[in-house]
Design an enzyme around this catalytic site. Structure first.
Site, PDB file in Angstrom:
ATOM      1  N   ASP A   1      55.774  -5.618  43.646  1.00  0.00           N
ATOM      2  CA  ASP A   1      54.838  -4.889  44.510  1.00  0.00           C
ATOM      3  C   ASP A   1      55.497  -3.920  45.495  1.00  0.00           C
ATOM      4  O   ASP A   1      56.442  -4.284  46.191  1.00  0.00           O
ATOM      5  CB  ASP A   1      54.023  -5.867  45.351  1.00  0.00           C
ATOM      6  CG  ASP A   1      53.300  -6.914  44.543  1.00  0.00           C
ATOM      7  OD1 ASP A   1      53.391  -6.892  43.305  1.00  0.00           O
ATOM      8  OD2 ASP A   1      52.649  -7.768  45.158  1.00  0.00           O
TER       9      ASP A   1
ATOM     10  N   GLU B   1      44.733 -10.009  45.379  1.00  0.00           N
ATOM     11  CA  GLU B   1      46.011  -9.715  46.016  1.00  0.00           C
ATOM     12  C   GLU B   1      46.023  -8.291  46.563  1.00  0.00           C
ATOM     13  O   GLU B   1      45.173  -7.469  46.237  1.00  0.00           O
ATOM     14  CB  GLU B   1      47.170  -9.869  45.005  1.00  0.00           C
ATOM     15  CG  GLU B   1      47.351 -11.282  44.485  1.00  0.00           C
ATOM     16  CD  GLU B   1      48.557 -11.418  43.582  1.00  0.00           C
ATOM     17  OE1 GLU B   1      49.367 -12.330  43.819  1.00  0.00           O
ATOM     18  OE2 GLU B   1      48.695 -10.618  42.630  1.00  0.00           O
TER      19      GLU B   1
ATOM     20  N   TRP C   1      51.414  -8.701  34.925  1.00  0.00           N
ATOM     21  CA  TRP C   1      51.909 -10.072  35.000  1.00  0.00           C
ATOM     22  C   TRP C   1      51.853 -10.790  33.663  1.00  0.00           C
ATOM     23  O   TRP C   1      52.485 -11.851  33.497  1.00  0.00           O
ATOM     24  CB  TRP C   1      51.146 -10.862  36.054  1.00  0.00           C
ATOM     25  CG  TRP C   1      51.622 -10.601  37.448  1.00  0.00           C
ATOM     26  CD1 TRP C   1      50.907 -10.073  38.493  1.00  0.00           C
ATOM     27  CD2 TRP C   1      52.936 -10.856  37.973  1.00  0.00           C
ATOM     28  NE1 TRP C   1      51.687  -9.975  39.619  1.00  0.00           N
ATOM     29  CE2 TRP C   1      52.945 -10.448  39.331  1.00  0.00           C
ATOM     30  CE3 TRP C   1      54.118 -11.363  37.424  1.00  0.00           C
ATOM     31  CZ2 TRP C   1      54.079 -10.557  40.145  1.00  0.00           C
ATOM     32  CZ3 TRP C   1      55.243 -11.461  38.235  1.00  0.00           C
ATOM     33  CH2 TRP C   1      55.212 -11.071  39.565  1.00  0.00           C
TER      34      TRP C   1
ATOM     35  N   PHE D   1      57.256 -12.250  51.162  1.00  0.00           N
ATOM     36  CA  PHE D   1      56.278 -11.720  50.219  1.00  0.00           C
ATOM     37  C   PHE D   1      55.745 -10.365  50.726  1.00  0.00           C
ATOM     38  O   PHE D   1      56.242  -9.806  51.689  1.00  0.00           O
ATOM     39  CB  PHE D   1      55.157 -12.734  50.018  1.00  0.00           C
ATOM     40  CG  PHE D   1      55.403 -13.682  48.870  1.00  0.00           C
ATOM     41  CD1 PHE D   1      56.680 -14.092  48.527  1.00  0.00           C
ATOM     42  CD2 PHE D   1      54.339 -14.189  48.126  1.00  0.00           C
ATOM     43  CE1 PHE D   1      56.910 -14.965  47.475  1.00  0.00           C
ATOM     44  CE2 PHE D   1      54.552 -15.059  47.069  1.00  0.00           C
ATOM     45  CZ  PHE D   1      55.832 -15.452  46.736  1.00  0.00           C
TER      46      PHE D   1
END
Length: 474
Positions: free
Chosen positions: A22, A195, A281, A78
């Site tokens: 990301d 997300e 993913w 993260f």
């Protein structure tokens, strides 16, 4: 040779080696666009998350830096965002001066939100001694804070992903946060986890209006399987988001390709730009590349466009290559069931301007390699769809990779088509980015030829432009 390995992107940002995912902490500050990103500096898989760092002066050429944020006793680092605290609302900068503040998720025993600050243009960071600023004990997936200043309510607003919904928080100083509201439990899809949210205020083209847009990435159940990004348009009053879309049938996908995910926007820019992770993913951990793994999409300028009384995202790619080689062809007629061919580069773009097509027109283009592999884009006006056939080249690393990838034309004639090819990807922009599809490809050979075809009706093309683009790494 570094940056010249097989399938290494030449137009898209990649790290020299090891894993990224990301984009994080996107911010413009004192002449530099900062791109932070999820980073494993030690291996080629998703583990041991840090923030990597790169900068650019033009959103196209990038310089990679070292690690910006590393794990600590609260956990690994993260996703998150960064802002310019120009008025020193946080009090973290001396003498009333401002600086950069990063807001990120600590992933430890639970997921919590923390901050760090930089006084040297993002080169070094100090974590706030009072972290976390938003603790968590109840929600498993509680992450990816995206923060911006909301002028009308005079506060920092955070959008936070919470598994199956979004939560909003407000703060006067980036340290003390108050829960504002929640959104989204009544909307699908909840097969995958929500997300990387974002909250944007975008201009509506050909009008004086602006509209709020809430971005949500979902790590499964995208329009073509796996990861994808969708969005809602609506209003935001400093506390709650009120969508225009009232049902699941109204969900809008930002990019209907297989490989555009976790996209977020830059802070502190006049126009709005964003970038996404160019992977999915379903197969991100096994794509056949080394010594790096994963790339970013091209940066895109964002706006809204009204089509049939509804609002859709418009995304225009940023390419700044002053030494490009351009070849143009004018007034091309292609008859039914025939093809015309043109030599192209495997690091370049193709632009088509199309005369008006009829309701039955079915046509497309093929990207052909020197080993006769074909990656075909077919447009079908009668069905209001376009399809990229990604069934050739290297595909056996994942059963989810070889696909016929479909998108919507939104009921429009395709008058302009832009395709950007970069060794292991194709990004398609129809009608200046009203329909977008981003897809990885892994040809065994090299793309060398463009073939344009029409199936059931003659096709008139006003202009074809083939542009060879230089590597951003040279």
């Amino acid at each position: 040779m570094s940056y010249q390995e097989k399938h290494r992107p030449q137009l898209h940002f990649t790290p020299k080696e090891n894993w990224i995912n990301d984009p994080n902490g996107l911010v413009y500050y004192e002449g530099e666009y900062h791109l932070f990103y999820q980073r494993n500096p030690n291996a080629n898989d998703h583990a041991d998350m840090h923030w990597g760092h790169a900068t650019s002066t033009d959103l196209y050429h990038w310089e990679e830096h070292g690690i910006a944020l590393a794990p600590d006793e609260l956990g690994t680092i993260f996703s998150g965002s960064a802002v310019v605290d120009k008025n020193n609302t946080s009090g973290l900068f001396e003498n009333g001066s401002g600086g950069l503040v990063a807001i990120f998720t600590h992933d430890g025993e639970s997921q919590q939100q923390s901050i760090a600050y930089s006084k040297d243009k993002g080169r070094t960071w100090t974590k706030y001694e009072g972290n976390p600023v938003i603790p968590n004990t109840k929600i498993k997936d509680f992450r990816d804070p995206k923060v911006s200043w909301h002028e009308d309510s005079e506060q920092w607003v955070m959008v936070l992903a919470c598994g199956d919904h979004i939560q909003f928080y407000g703060s006067p100083n980036l340290i003390n946060w108050t829960y504002l509201s929640s959104f989204g439990k009544e909307y699908p899809s909840h097969i995958g986890v929500w997300e990387c949210p974002d909250l944007l205020y975008l201009p509506v083209e050909n009008s004086s209006k602006k509209e709020w847009v809430l971005i949500v990435s979902i790590n499964d159940d995208g329009p073509n399987g796996g990861s994808a990004v969708y969005y809602f348009t609506g209003s935001f009053d400093g506390k709650e988001f009120h969508p225009n879309e009232k049902s699941e049938d109204a969900l809008k996908w930002a990019d209907t390709g297989k490989d555009f995910y976790a996209a977020v926007s830059w802070d502190n820019t006049e126009d709005t730009y964003w970038i996404g992770w160019m992977n999915n993913w379903q197969y991100a951990g096994v794509v056949p590349v080394s010594p790096w793994r994963s790339a970013m999409s091209l940066v895109r300028k964002m706006s809204l466009n009204e089509v049939g009384g509804d609002l859709f995202l418009k995304q225009e790619p940023i390419i700044t290559d002053n030494n490009k080689e351009v070849i143009s062809y004018q007034n091309i007629d292609i008859q039914t069931d025939t093809t015309k061919s043109y030599g192209i580069s495997d690091t370049g773009q193709v632009n088509l301007q199309i005369s008006k097509t009829s309701a039955s027109t079915k046509w497309g283009m093929k990207f052909v390699t020197d080993q006769n592999e074909v990656f075909c884009l077919e447009l079908n006006k009668a069905e209001d769809t376009y399809t990229l056939y990604r069934t050739e080249g290297l595909t056996d690393f994942s059963e989810d990779f070889p696909e016929e990838i479909k998108g919507s034309l939104h009921g429009l004639d395709v008058q302009e088509l832009q395709a950007i090819i970069d060794r292991s990807s194709v990004e398609i922009f129809l009608n200046k980015g009203l329909s977008v599809s981003t897809n990885l490809i892994y040809p065994k050979g090299t793309v060398v030829q463009l073939e344009i075809f029409t199936v059931n009706e003659a096709l008139q093309i006003e202009n074809i432009t083939c542009t060879n683009l230089n590597s951003i790494w040279k």
